[in-house]
Scaffold this active site. Structure first.
Site: not given
Length: 263
Positions: A80, A145
């Site tokens: 995560n 990103y």
């Protein structure tokens, strides 16, 4: 793969949706191992949930290897941890780019590589990688990103095929805009053109569903956003125009500015 009774290694527990994920997994009866790089926050989560804590900085390759060595009993990996990495690449130093690539892409790949052999030998296990809708549709001021999340998606979908028939599943969970945790909660930025959001709880339930049903890809987002990113994947030039009109770039820049002020 049953979460109840399984040893689950969860990365990135001290930021974003990590705490909600940890609480959800603990409530499902997982033997939880949590990791992060902020010792006080990590200890607080571990104490609350009765979990085992392993301090690690996933930007450090040696820490990633040590984390895998200290968690050989892992039945389920939920990768995560991620850095926001928003903003123009020209504003990033080479060191910052390396850190983003290391945390967002290299670390989950290496943990999967290091932990999967034991799962394969046991004939069961699961690897859930937490990506982002940004791994399906590129947006301005998010190129770094986007790169890490596009890469993570490619890895997850191919690695799932590599492990087919071994008893080990691989899932990719991709949230859309998340409220109450992560970038929007931390910066107060507004979603573009009133786009709907999802809650951390919805993301956590998506992760549970992916693991327990061995789903390939779970997109946790409103229906209209799922449709838009599907179109964007096929028609990126059209997506550019739609995003410009919706003010996506302004949203990202407000997030970046808020992050700068908080440093």
């Amino acid at each position: 793969m049953r979460i109840t009774g399984s040893t689950v290694l969860l990365t990135g527990v001290t930021g974003g949706i990590g705490l909600t994920l940890a609480r959800t997994l603990a409530a499902k009866g997982a033997k939880l191992v949590v990791t992060g790089r902020r010792e006080d926050a990590l200890k607080a989560v571990a104490d609350e949930l009765g979990a085992r804590a392993v301090l690690a900085d996933l930007a450090d390759a040696s820490d990633v290897a040590r984390l895998a060595e200290e968690c050989p009993e892992t039945d389920i990996l939920i990768a995560n941890a991620a850095l926001p990495s928003s903003g123009d690449v020209l504003d990033y130093t080479p060191e910052q780019i390396d850190r983003s690539l290391a945390v967002n892409l290299r670390a989950p790949i290496m943990l999967a590589r290091l932990l999967a052999p034991r799962m394969v030998d046991a004939g069961q296990g699961h690897i859930a990688l937490i990506g982002s809708i940004s791994g399906k549709a590129a947006t301005k001021s998010s190129s770094l990103y986007n790169a890490t999340k596009f890469g993570l998606r490619g890895f997850a979908l191919a690695f799932r095929q590599d492990l087919h028939g071994t008893g080990v599943g691989v899932s990719l969970v991709q949230p859309g805009y998340v409220r109450d945790a992560g970038m929007f909660a931390a910066t107060g930025a507004k979603t573009p053109a009133g786009a709907r959001t999802v809650s951390p709880g919805q993301v956590a339930r998506g992760v549970v569903r992916a693991v327990e049903r061995n789903l390939c890809e779970v997109n946790v987002a409103p229906a209209e956003l799922k449709a838009l990113v599907a179109i964007a994947g096929q028609f990126p030039a059209f997506s550019e125009r739609v995003q410009s009109r919706a003010g996506v770039d302004g949203t990202v820049r407000s997030i970046v500015e808020a992050q700068r002020k908080s440093r």
